[in-house]
Design a protein around this motif. Structure first.
Motif, PDB file in Angstrom:
ATOM      1  N   LEU A  58      -1.244   5.371  -5.751  1.00  0.00           N
ATOM      2  CA  LEU A  58      -1.127   4.334  -4.734  1.00  0.00           C
ATOM      3  C   LEU A  58      -2.240   3.313  -4.961  1.00  0.00           C
ATOM      4  CD1 LEU A  58      -0.383   6.484  -1.558  1.00  0.00           C
ATOM      5  CD2 LEU A  58       1.201   5.039  -2.811  1.00  0.00           C
TER       6      LEU A  58
ATOM      7  N   ARG B 112      -4.522   2.084  -3.248  1.00  0.00           N
ATOM      8  CA  ARG B 112      -5.865   2.354  -2.726  1.00  0.00           C
ATOM      9  C   ARG B 112      -6.679   3.238  -3.666  1.00  0.00           C
ATOM     10  NH1 ARG B 112      -3.506   6.474   1.280  1.00  0.00           N
ATOM     11  NH2 ARG B 112      -3.890   8.400   0.145  1.00  0.00           N
TER      12      ARG B 112
ATOM     13  N   PRO C  45       0.791  -1.232   0.000  1.00  0.00           N
ATOM     14  CA  PRO C  45       0.000   0.000   0.000  1.00  0.00           C
ATOM     15  C   PRO C  45       0.826   1.287   0.000  1.00  0.00           C
ATOM     16  CG  PRO C  45      -0.193  -1.139   2.113  1.00  0.00           C
ATOM     17  CD  PRO C  45       0.534  -2.063   1.180  1.00  0.00           C
ATOM     18  N   TRP C  46       2.102   1.216   0.370  1.00  0.00           N
ATOM     19  CA  TRP C  46       2.904   2.442   0.404  1.00  0.00           C
ATOM     20  C   TRP C  46       3.686   2.657  -0.884  1.00  0.00           C
ATOM     21  CZ3 TRP C  46       3.430  -1.754   3.569  1.00  0.00           C
ATOM     22  CH2 TRP C  46       4.510  -2.582   3.334  1.00  0.00           C
ATOM     23  N   ARG C  47       3.562   1.721  -1.822  1.00  0.00           N
ATOM     24  CA  ARG C  47       4.302   1.878  -3.069  1.00  0.00           C
ATOM     25  C   ARG C  47       3.359   2.300  -4.190  1.00  0.00           C
ATOM     26  NH1 ARG C  47       9.012  -1.804  -4.378  1.00  0.00           N
ATOM     27  NH2 ARG C  47      10.102  -2.060  -2.415  1.00  0.00           N
TER      28      ARG C  47
END
Lengths: 248, 257
Positions: free
Chosen positions: A130, A132, A89-91
């Protein structure tokens, strides 16, 4: 010719408690030729996911051997795509699809190649997004790209479209069929969806609860397209397999 | 503008409530219903802060901030390092984790004289109390974060041929950060408490020391001034850690809504 993937007399035991050993996979023989698309079908508990994990080198078989192009399989031998997209999720999307290159020695996928792929699957504008921010279908496409960009010749896909709604799934089928010819990969594919299996596969392997397997070749011409699910041939195949599953 | 609007929407009731309390408080003291040596009025507390601003801010607040900062950083560095070691070594985890838990059952105030015994009246006796009190939430936050991360991500990376260290750096560590920050936010507030306790027990400077001295002088305004500054300090530090979290974990933001 060396086979792309060979499982020879493979058995695997689960040990939920020490005393009870249960063979969930017993004496399985599966062979995939280069460039073949093979689907694994079976009820829950027939060990489909376990077979994929064994092939990916994530689990060690208790008996038998698994070879990828003649070499014993180990983590990193094949591309593996689990059911969940598991995008970090942070990439960003680009960073996610290039994940595998960070663990590879030698020639690596370049950003340029990765961007080209994004363009081809319609995620060009989402390179820096991202996960999401993506829809379910887009996430699955990104996860699929990540698997392709492992640059492995053999890909193992564990119900990649299982969590998608029917319409998105159909879109994914059209998309996969459209890139299939030039993809030139060997794919072992798990699904619960018979239509999907018939539409995509060269061969279907049915896993029965008594741990026997049964092979069903799908003699439909390629290139295929997702509208073919309504043809008589497909419907007949579906009926035949449904009957086999019910009897199995 | 939209931000300001949502700020008022979120905090308007709280601010109103606070104002009402302060007004009632001021009135109670001004009208002589409560003697001012028991409860000083808010205005006299503010006056006391302004009058003593030089020694309060330049001397005592500074000393306390220093103790909090040193203590917090030692606790953070030590806590994170220990969590990582425990994550990699089962034996170490079995050995150390119970000790960390038990350390929390020791009443810190009872232990503080021991630190005075060891470190004297230097800054280190205060730092030691701060470290002891801030260590626990950091270790628990970091360690739980590492333990509870989704094993499927681990498998995915393993299938790509990543070794244990690579899997740790690329997945486990980033996934543990939200939980670590929960620990850090608790720890920073506890750190202010720890430094204050440390100062009560033996110090010549700091807001904790100041409040005790004022209490000895029966100067209620002075005590409240120190308490007020300590709580503001706690809030500001909490806010700083929250900002750091927001900046580092942008990806984790939207999910909460």
């Amino acid at each position: 010719m060396t086979m792309a993937l060979v499982m020879k007399n493979v058995s695997y035991l689960v040990r939920p408690e020490k005393r009870h050993k249960k063979k969930i996979i017993s004496n399985v023989n599966i062979t995939l030729k280069k460039g073949e698309f093979v689907s694994l079908i079976g009820k829950s508990g027939t060990g489909k996911s376990t077979i994929l994990k064994l092939c990916a080198g994530l689990l060690k078989p208790d008996e038998g051997e698994i070879r990828v192009y003649g070499k014993a399989t180990e983590p990193g031998s094949v591309g593996y795509m689990p059911q969940k997209d598991l995008l970090l999720p942070w990439r960003t999307v680009l960073e996610n699809i290039m994940l595998a290159s960070e663990f590879q020695k030698g020639a690596k996928v370049t950003k340029h190649e990765a961007r080209n792929w994004l363009k081809r699957v319609g995620l060009k504008d989402y390179e820096n997004a991202l996960p999401r921010e993506l829809s379910g279908g887009m996430r699955q496409r990104a996860a699929f790209l990540r698997t392709i960009l492992t640059e492995k010749e053999v890909l193992l896909l564990d119900e990649p479209f299982g969590a998608l709604d029917a319409l998105t799934k159909k879109e994914m089928h059209s998309w996969l069929l459209s890139i299939w010819e030039e993809l030139n990969k060997t794919i072992l594919f798990i699904t619960h969806d018979l239509e999907e299996a018939i539409l995509l596969s060269d061969r279907i392997i049915l896993l029965h609860l008594d741990q026997t397997t049964e092979e069903i070749p799908v003699d439909l011409p390629r290139p295929r397209h997702s509208e073919m699910v309504h043809t008589m041939d497909m419907v007949n195949y579906k009926k035949m397999i449904e009957k086999k599953i019910a009897d199995g | 503008m939209a931000k300001l609007k949502s700020f008022f929407k979120d905090y308007l009731l709280f601010i109103l409530f606070l104002c009402v309390i302060i007004v009632i408080w001021e009135w109670l003291v001004q009208s002589g219903k409560v003697p001012s040596f028991i409860l000083p009025s808010p205005s006299s507390v503010i006056r006391s802060i302004v009058e003593n601003r030089e020694s309060l801010f330049q001397e005592h607040l500074l000393a306390t901030v220093k103790e909090v900062a040193i203590g917090f950083f030692i606790a953070a560095a030590g806590g994170i390092a220990l969590s990582i070691l425990m994550y990699f070594s089962k034996a170490l985890e079995k050995m150390i984790y119970p000790v960390v838990l038990i350390s929390q059952t020791i009443p810190i105030i009872a232990l503080s004289p021991v630190f005075v015994l060891w470190f004297g009246y230097t800054i280190w006796s205060k730092v030691a109390v701060t470290v002891l009190i801030a260590f626990f939430p950091i270790v628990v936050g970091m360690y739980d974060g590492l333990k509870n991360s989704d094993p499927e991500y681990d498998e995915l990376l393993q299938s790509m041929g990543a070794n244990k260290w690579q899997r740790f750096m690329k997945v486990k560590l980033p996934m543990a950060l939200p939980s670590l920050f929960s620990g850090l936010k608790l720890a920073i507030v506890f750190s202010v408490v720890g430094a204050t306790i440390g100062e009560w027990l033996g110090a010549s400077v700091g807001l904790g020391y100041y409040s005790r001295r004022m209490s000895g002088n029966l100067n209620a305004e002075g005590v409240f001034a120190a308490v007020f500054l300590l709580s503001v300090l706690g809030m500001v530090l909490f806010f700083v850690v929250t900002l750091l979290q927001k900046w580092m974990l942008k990806w984790n933001e939207e999910k909460k809504r």
